[in-house]
Design a protein around this motif. Structure first.
Motif, PDB file in Angstrom:
ATOM      1  N   ALA A  33       0.837  -1.196   0.000  1.00 22.99           N
ATOM      2  CA  ALA A  33       0.000   0.000   0.000  1.00 22.99           C
ATOM      3  C   ALA A  33       0.877   1.253   0.000  1.00 22.99           C
ATOM      4  O   ALA A  33       1.969   1.260   0.585  1.00 22.99           O
ATOM      5  CB  ALA A  33      -0.905   0.008   1.225  1.00 22.99           C
ATOM      6  N   ARG A  34       0.393   2.306  -0.623  1.00 20.81           N
ATOM      7  CA  ARG A  34       1.134   3.569  -0.648  1.00 20.81           C
ATOM      8  C   ARG A  34       0.334   4.651   0.076  1.00 20.81           C
ATOM      9  O   ARG A  34      -0.838   4.885  -0.248  1.00 20.81           O
ATOM     10  CB  ARG A  34       1.346   4.001  -2.096  1.00 20.81           C
ATOM     11  CG  ARG A  34       2.118   5.317  -2.190  1.00 20.81           C
ATOM     12  CD  ARG A  34       2.002   5.955  -3.559  1.00 20.81           C
ATOM     13  NE  ARG A  34       2.933   7.072  -3.666  1.00 20.81           N
ATOM     14  CZ  ARG A  34       2.798   8.099  -4.491  1.00 20.81           C
ATOM     15  NH1 ARG A  34       1.765   8.132  -5.309  1.00 20.81           N
ATOM     16  NH2 ARG A  34       3.675   9.078  -4.517  1.00 20.81           N
ATOM     17  N   ALA A  82     -12.087   6.991  -1.495  1.00 17.04           N
ATOM     18  CA  ALA A  82     -10.672   7.077  -1.117  1.00 17.04           C
ATOM     19  C   ALA A  82     -10.525   7.387   0.368  1.00 17.04           C
ATOM     20  O   ALA A  82     -11.430   7.926   0.998  1.00 17.04           O
ATOM     21  CB  ALA A  82      -9.987   8.160  -1.943  1.00 17.04           C
ATOM     22  N   CYS A 125      -5.922   1.814   6.212  1.00 19.17           N
ATOM     23  CA  CYS A 125      -5.393   0.986   5.119  1.00 19.17           C
ATOM     24  C   CYS A 125      -5.258  -0.463   5.582  1.00 19.17           C
ATOM     25  O   CYS A 125      -5.613  -1.393   4.867  1.00 19.17           O
ATOM     26  CB  CYS A 125      -4.017   1.486   4.693  1.00 19.17           C
ATOM     27  SG  CYS A 125      -4.096   2.827   3.513  1.00 19.17           S
ATOM     28  N   ARG A 159      -8.731  -2.053   5.864  1.00 15.55           N
ATOM     29  CA  ARG A 159      -9.312  -2.274   4.529  1.00 15.55           C
ATOM     30  C   ARG A 159      -8.667  -3.462   3.840  1.00 15.55           C
ATOM     31  O   ARG A 159      -9.336  -4.290   3.223  1.00 15.55           O
ATOM     32  CB  ARG A 159      -9.071  -1.055   3.652  1.00 15.55           C
ATOM     33  CG  ARG A 159     -10.092   0.038   3.847  1.00 15.55           C
ATOM     34  CD  ARG A 159      -9.943   1.018   2.696  1.00 15.55           C
ATOM     35  NE  ARG A 159     -10.934   2.071   2.823  1.00 15.55           N
ATOM     36  CZ  ARG A 159     -11.407   2.756   1.801  1.00 15.55           C
ATOM     37  NH1 ARG A 159     -10.966   2.503   0.574  1.00 15.55           N
ATOM     38  NH2 ARG A 159     -12.306   3.696   1.982  1.00 15.55           N
ATOM     39  N   ARG A 160      -7.344  -3.514   3.895  1.00  6.42           N
ATOM     40  CA  ARG A 160      -6.617  -4.590   3.216  1.00  6.42           C
ATOM     41  C   ARG A 160      -6.853  -5.935   3.890  1.00  6.42           C
ATOM     42  O   ARG A 160      -6.769  -6.981   3.271  1.00  6.42           O
ATOM     43  CB  ARG A 160      -5.128  -4.293   3.242  1.00  6.42           C
ATOM     44  CG  ARG A 160      -4.797  -3.001   2.492  1.00  6.42           C
ATOM     45  CD  ARG A 160      -3.415  -3.055   1.926  1.00  6.42           C
ATOM     46  NE  ARG A 160      -3.399  -2.458   0.622  1.00  6.42           N
ATOM     47  CZ  ARG A 160      -2.608  -2.820  -0.362  1.00  6.42           C
ATOM     48  NH1 ARG A 160      -1.738  -3.804  -0.173  1.00  6.42           N
ATOM     49  NH2 ARG A 160      -2.649  -2.233  -1.536  1.00  6.42           N
ATOM     50  N   ASP A 186      -3.108   4.638  -1.752  1.00  5.28           N
ATOM     51  CA  ASP A 186      -4.153   3.962  -0.965  1.00  5.28           C
ATOM     52  C   ASP A 186      -4.719   4.881   0.113  1.00  5.28           C
ATOM     53  O   ASP A 186      -5.822   4.649   0.614  1.00  5.28           O
ATOM     54  CB  ASP A 186      -3.598   2.682  -0.339  1.00  5.28           C
ATOM     55  CG  ASP A 186      -3.248   1.677  -1.412  1.00  5.28           C
ATOM     56  OD1 ASP A 186      -2.156   1.813  -2.011  1.00  5.28           O
ATOM     57  OD2 ASP A 186      -4.084   0.793  -1.671  1.00  5.28           O
ATOM     58  N   PRO A 198     -14.713  -0.828  -0.020  1.00  4.28           N
ATOM     59  CA  PRO A 198     -14.058   0.328   0.608  1.00  4.28           C
ATOM     60  C   PRO A 198     -14.647   0.548   2.000  1.00  4.28           C
ATOM     61  O   PRO A 198     -15.744   0.092   2.282  1.00  4.28           O
ATOM     62  CB  PRO A 198     -14.394   1.487  -0.315  1.00  4.28           C
ATOM     63  CG  PRO A 198     -15.642   1.073  -1.018  1.00  4.28           C
ATOM     64  CD  PRO A 198     -15.574  -0.427  -1.132  1.00  4.28           C
ATOM     65  N   LYS A 258      -1.676   8.385  -7.535  1.00  5.60           N
ATOM     66  CA  LYS A 258      -2.374   7.167  -7.102  1.00  5.60           C
ATOM     67  C   LYS A 258      -1.845   6.758  -5.733  1.00  5.60           C
ATOM     68  O   LYS A 258      -0.643   6.626  -5.538  1.00  5.60           O
ATOM     69  CB  LYS A 258      -2.090   6.054  -8.109  1.00  5.60           C
ATOM     70  CG  LYS A 258      -3.337   5.223  -8.426  1.00  5.60           C
ATOM     71  CD  LYS A 258      -3.102   4.186  -9.486  1.00  5.60           C
ATOM     72  CE  LYS A 258      -4.088   3.044  -9.301  1.00  5.60           C
ATOM     73  NZ  LYS A 258      -5.499   3.466  -9.299  1.00  5.60           N
TER      74      LYS A 258
END
Lengths: 226, 226, 226, 226, 226, 226
Positions: free
Chosen positions: D5-6, D94, D214, D217-218, D72, D225, D70
């Protein structure tokens, strides 16, 4: 202790019918309560307190009555509490109870959000200003008018309108209901049964405050007010 | 009417000294009040309610006492009102009076903004949460701690600290002061004199509510609660 | 860095079914999260937290668990956040996350006004008090009960009731929904699809806070808490 | 799971010094956090966000960056949260974190009332508007300016001014302090020691939210989302 | 006194149709008002202010126009008041009137709770944030969108949608209605007739403020702003 | 258009000195303003509006004057706005401007939080109730009394007291000051200079509203009120 305490209930309007509803409430209370319970009609008042102009007209009259009459506690038996602030300002040590204020504060202890059954839309708006002035909006579900006058408020036909108003308030989140006029008192038990929610009569709420405070004041060894 | 009404005052902490302060208040009240006024100490409680953990520990005990003891009205004689909400939820028709709540609501009728003299900073924070929960922040000037325990609250040395706390609250806009502990009751008249502002003792405020509501309930021809 | 951080999720009720819902959420999270994620059931708790009395009973037990168990962060996995304030008061440097609080605060970032799907009307009233205590009424659209228990909250039949409750909340102005019970977690994605609004699971929200804060604390060169 | 993830941290101003403070915070965090943590300076921005005009100028630029880059999760590393509302409106799914908002919401969990150390009086007024817009005034003790710019906020001489500002806020009732500028981050541990109160760095608070969300979510089996 | 005062009305969007609606309002006003009344279209603006991104884009442009154009009073003719705070911050002595703000403040004098007819749901959310930022939630009944653009807002077909929106707002407690777009001005008299409630056009409200303040400022013997 | 519009300024008290201050403000305004500007003293009023009892006494008199006198707009030139609500209720289409209300609403546009310089502590309490009734507490920094009467408010010695009061209000967070009495008007420019903050004279603020609204109403092609 010397004399029997006197609690004076002032009906700010000049409706004999409303005064009678108040008096019959006092009648049964006299059997239990060791205090002298008097009612006094504001003979200079309008037949009912419907508009802000009525509140404004009556306010100095209520102050006049409180200034002249001697009592251990005063109850202003009108939900709009005319003259309450001016009377307290002039007589800071006296026990002066507004029945609108008393009903609202009792409501805070018997439910989370309160609704008020009011006589008319004009009264609803006035009550909203009053609740804001008291700083209590977070606990207020609203007011609902039944389009009647104080005189009519004693009429049996109004009961169904009060049930509808109460149900609408419950729908808006109220779980305790205050009746917005002294003349509605006799409907309290029936209305409470129909709505399945606590219903508060403003004069009863105010009398509870007046009696309780007089009792505690008199029961104190020191002579201090409060 | 049948039996004498019974008002049960529950001291949630196990401090005999605080119970005694409460009891001496009841003593003088018994001369005037036609009701039976009993006090009961929560023997399982901590010596004082200082922290949120104390409130949490004591809350189920207060509910337990109210569930077991029969009375016409209950007074929870601790400013934090432990167990109040749970008790009302279980016994919706009973008259259950929190002394913190009662003091605050009386304060609303005796001044514009109220301040609370609290035992400690932890209590001050708890009171602020309580006032927010009641939806009354607009009328709240704040709490001021005196860094004492409930036991010590009866000690004469604390009086000057209470005067300082009260003055600080007045400086912050309070024009009526509530004492934040049942054990402070005997200081009320002196403190009121020194501060020149109405001072409210929570147990006295709660007793006024309990007595007043019992009287009005009993004085009603119908048997309806409320 | 030394040891793996431990995040302890406490289920304050004694419902194995709810604990299982929580555990399956942790299971999938363990694949991504470098921390140790444990769940612990309060074996002394009631089967569900339905009434204020349940919250009051459970609060000292949660404080007891936090006092005994060593962890880098604690999650109280019940929307009512029993014991949260007392735990923070006793352990001011610890990361203690209430899942009700976390869900509500996350909601503030994902919509303008939030609504809560609650188990019952009693829970709805409790949530309203909680939101007021947090000072967040301006962002609160209300709570809507589905008349179920925590145990039942995992049952598939409840889904349609949750959809109705969510729609009613949207009607009242909510544009983000918090689920008011840890046992509802598995319904989140489906409910979000049906309502077309973000839906927040309180345990997930609390885990995000716990994980995020642990990560940032550990990633700091200094050893300071916070 | 596929890719790392970023998390993208956007410095809305063009001060290299502030960007550097942010970057050194990320540096140590990278050792613990399994996500990619990038910082990006808004090269078109002013040297600091001092006035409302600066916020207004920078808001569309932040939206532009979020539209192009772009990631996460996005962190807007300026207490005024420029572009936050517009970005969330355009990218509702987002994770976009305002560091002012994140600091304030974390503060709600670490104290009762929060105060903000701001760069200047103009910032203090802006923060007050922001807190009102968030509906959080009941928990806000105020802002206190140190009359500095974002660039200067990294200068050691400012530390004593921050201590004074923090003490003034504590005097006004704050028991948790948020630093009102990303450039103040390195002062956090020292300031916390001096004030004896939790001190929150907005970028740290925002990173905790971004990382936590994050991760959760992951870690979800479904791709939803939220 | 020297010169005729100039009031500059700025249309922040680039819709010629909206500018025309504003201009025809000014036209009839010019017969009565002794001041010069000019309208200026923001040629760099979007066709309408629909999203927060539009407000953000336009805000610096409005500040730019006010910085360049000389006038005795400025009216920002868009309900979202883009650039208002930044302009007042830079020119504290100037009379800068936001038409959203002016409409809302006038509404406070013509009813108890106001509702806003907005162009869309996104605008409704933005208005709610604006009302919170102004600290006026207690007087706000809500916003109701008609799903149109600023350009379309001048179209006759929209009138029935506005009637529905206004009725819904009245149902929610509004007794005064503000139109949420400058382009709706010509509907005001008709809408007022249909709804039976005062309806406020934001540009008209803002012009009243601008004219009134200019008049009073000019009529003062001293040269002081204000 | 037919006749010159008439704006009637009512001084609710019977102080010739205050009426004179108002009149000299109108004098200079008449040079610019195309409307007829009349002042009328309430000959039945008390010498000043100091207590709630004065407001209550005067309220029906103001309503009486408005009922008898024909004008296009009425200004009630007393900060307490006696009779305002009753007059608007009776004449919903008239332009009736309270100078307290007008000063407060103008203050909202010229600063973030406003303070009021009041004649006395009793007035300060009344103003706080008024601000709560208006729902504006979030923007209110408080009132500060100078212990004077309306008559004295025109006396030069009071200026230094006003400076002190204004400074105290600034200390409490006010960045705009409203003068709480019509008789203070002539101090406005000097006070503004000394305090370095905008100072608002209530009569001036009310005149701006009355003039502005009359102008816009008259400038409308349709005959609709509003």
């Amino acid at each position: 202790m010397a004399q029997t305490a006197r609690i004076l209930v002032i009906n700010p309007n000049a409706s004999a019918r409303v005064t009678q509803v108040i008096d019959s409430e006092l009648m049964s209370l006299r059997a239990t309560c060791p205090f002298s319970l008097d009612v006094l009609q504001n003979i200079d008042g309008p037949p009912g307190i419907a508009l802000q102009a009525d509140v404004d007209q009556v306010a100095p009259q209520v102050l006049g009555i409180i200034s002249k009459e001697k009592a251990d506690a005063y109850v202003i038996a009108c939900f709009s509490d005319p003259g309450l602030m001016a009377s307290r300002e002039r007589f800071p040590d006296a026990v002066i109870v507004g029945s609108g204020e008393a009903a609202i504060l009792e409501a805070l202890t018997r439910g989370d959000r309160f609704g008020i059954i009011s006589l008319s839309d004009a009264s609803s708006l006035r009550q909203r200003r009053m609740v804001r002035m008291m700083g209590l909006t977070e606990r207020y579900a609203g007011s609902q008018g039944i389009e009647a006058t104080a005189e009519q408020s004693t009429s049996p036909e109004l009961f169904e309108k009060m049930v509808s108003a109460g149900s609408a308030l419950a729908q808006s989140g109220a779980n305790v209901i205050a009746m917005g006029c002294a003349g509605m008192a006799h409907f309290r038990p029936m209305l409470q049964d129909r709505l399945g929610l606590p219903v508060i009569d403003p004069t009863g709420a105010a009398l509870a405050v007046a009696i309780g405070r007089c009792m505690v004041r008199r029961g104190r060894p020191d002579a201090h007010p409060g």
